[in-house]
Scaffold this active site. Sequence first.
Site, PDB file in Angstrom:
ATOM      1  N   PHE A  10      68.124 113.969 -52.791  1.00 39.11           N
ATOM      2  CA  PHE A  10      66.956 114.925 -52.326  1.00 39.11           C
ATOM      3  C   PHE A  10      66.006 113.767 -51.920  1.00 39.11           C
ATOM      4  O   PHE A  10      65.042 113.896 -51.939  1.00 39.11           O
ATOM      5  CB  PHE A  10      66.554 115.372 -53.475  1.00 39.11           C
ATOM      6  CG  PHE A  10      67.557 115.948 -54.881  1.00 39.11           C
ATOM      7  CD1 PHE A  10      68.209 117.015 -54.013  1.00 39.11           C
ATOM      8  CD2 PHE A  10      67.683 115.829 -55.962  1.00 39.11           C
ATOM      9  CE1 PHE A  10      69.439 117.568 -54.696  1.00 39.11           C
ATOM     10  CE2 PHE A  10      68.472 116.407 -56.583  1.00 39.11           C
ATOM     11  CZ  PHE A  10      69.427 117.110 -56.150  1.00 39.11           C
ATOM     12  N   CYS A  11      66.547 112.733 -51.089  1.00 38.95           N
ATOM     13  CA  CYS A  11      65.590 111.940 -50.401  1.00 38.95           C
ATOM     14  C   CYS A  11      64.915 111.030 -51.174  1.00 38.95           C
ATOM     15  O   CYS A  11      63.696 110.564 -50.977  1.00 38.95           O
ATOM     16  CB  CYS A  11      64.997 112.358 -49.240  1.00 38.95           C
ATOM     17  SG  CYS A  11      64.733 111.750 -47.897  1.00 38.95           S
TER      18      CYS A  11
END
Length: 536
Positions: free
Chosen positions: A440-441
Site C-alpha cells: 500500500f505504498c
Amino acid sequence: MGGDTHREGDGPPRRTLRPVPQRGRLVVLAGGRHRHSRVTPSGVRGQTGPMERTDRDRQRADDLWLAERLRATDHLDCLREEDFSRLDRDGHVYLDHTGAGLYPESLVRQHLEMLAGGVFGNPHSDNPTSRPASEMVEEAREAVLRFVGADPDTYECIFTPNATGAIRLVAEAFPFGADRPLVLSSDNHNSVNGIREHAHRAGAPVTYVPVLAPDLRLDQDRLLSALAGPPGLLALPAQSNYSGVQHPLPEVPDGWRVLWDAAAFAPTNPLHLDDRHVDFVSLSFYKVFGYPTGVGALIARRDALAELVRPWFAGGTIAIASVAAAGHRLVPGHAGFEDGTLDFLSLPAVRAGIEVMERIDINSVHDRVQVLTAWTLERMQDLRHANGSPLVQVLGPWEPVDRGATVAFVLVDPDGHELADRSVERMATTAGISLRTGCFCNPGAGETARDVSADDLRPFLAADTYEGRPVSLCEVDQVFRRHRDVGVSALRVSLGMSSNEADVRTWIDFLGGLLDRRADELDPPPPVPPPRPDGA
C-alpha cells in the site's frame, strides 16, 4: 490505548473492543462500556459460566447494537440510494475507500451542468470568460479552508495535482541543512518517504521513528528523543494508509515544523486545523469524494510558507521575470507555489464536493464508519477454523481506539499457512468485492508488520532483476513465501462515505467461506504482473 473511545468532539460514545484472554475474542458493550465477560455480545451484560449466552443470542444482540448505532446516521443510507445506486445495481461491494473515494452521482451531474452552461477561460486575466473562472478558483479555495477548519488569516490553500504534489512543494523548498534535520515516522506513504532524498542532498540528518508491533503505533520515547535535537521538519500521517492507526500529534519544541499527511484521514474525519499545531497539511480530493481525480491541496501556515525557498519558478508563480536581467520575483503567498495554469475547470467540482460533505456532515461519516469498523473487526476476530485457530490476523490494532476505517490483515489456514493474498483478491473479485493487496505504498509499516529486516531486502534493492525478472514487490513476496512460508504483502479493506451494513455483512460472509480451507486448496495466485507501482 485502552479505555473508552469517547472524547470531546468525537460524537456519542462508541463501541470499545477488548481482547479477552479466555478465548481471545472481543467483548463489546453498548455505549463504550466494557467488562471482562467471556462471550458477552455487544449491548448485553452477561457473566461467564454455565449461563453464558449462545452464539445465536450473541449474534442477535450484535445485530441490535449495529442497527441502533446506524440509525443515528440513516441519512447516509438515503445518500447511498440516491448517489451511489450503481453499487447495488451492478453488484459491487466497494472496500477500497483508502485507495480512492467514490463520487456521488449528483456531484458529477452538477459539474457537467456547470461546464455546459458557461464559457470559462484561463483565470490569469480579467476578460469576460476569465473573470468567472477566477471567481470559481477563489470560491474553491475558500471552501477548502472552511472544510479543514483553517482560519484564512492563518493558513493558505495552495492547489496541487494531488497530495503527493503538496508534499513535493514542501520537500523541495524546505531549508534542510546540517542543523535542519528531517524526522519521519516509519509509518508513512512513499510520497512522504521521498522527502528524505531532498534532505540527503542538502546534508541534513534523517531519522526514522519506528512503529511497534503488533499495534503499529509510534514509539513515543523514540519520537521525543528524535525531536530533542536542532529543529527541522517532522513528517507523519494523520492516519496510516496501511493500518488505519491515527497517530497523535506531538507537542514539538520551538522551531520545529510539522508536515501532516491527511490524505487517508480527511475522508472520514474532521480536521479542525485551528485546534492543531501543524504547519503543512497534504490532501487529495478524490480520496474524500471521488471526483475530480487531479486536484489536491497543500494547506500551509503563512509563517511556515514564508520559510520555504522555491528551487525554481514557473508560469503563474511570478510577479516579474527577466531574461535580460536574469532575475525573477515570486508572487507572495499561495500564487507563488501554484505552477502553471491551475486545473480551473475541475476546481468548481472540489467546491461542490465539499458542499456535499457539509450537507451530510463529516461527523456523521466518521460515526458511521467507526460503528461499521468496530462491528467488522469483532466479526473478523470471531472467525475461527474448526480446530479453534483464527482465520484472520490483523496487522495493526484490533480495538477501534485511535484508528480509522482501514484494516490490513492476512488470512491463515487451519495449519497456520498463509493464504496467498493475490489468490484471495481474485476470489474477492469474482464475488464483486473490491479490496487491495500489496504494501500500500507504505513500506515502513509493512516491514514492521511482516517482520522484514533491512538485510532481507538489500539483495532486492541491489539488483535490477531477480531470477530474470524486473524486481517488484511481487517478486519479493514470492521469494519470501517460498523460503519462510509467509509473504511481505497483505490484504486491506477500508470503508468510507458510501459504505453500509450490507457491505460489511457481505465481506464477513465471504471470509466465512474460507474457514477450514487449506492454502494448497486455493487456486494458485495469478502470474506475476509486469512491474507496477505498489500504490494507494
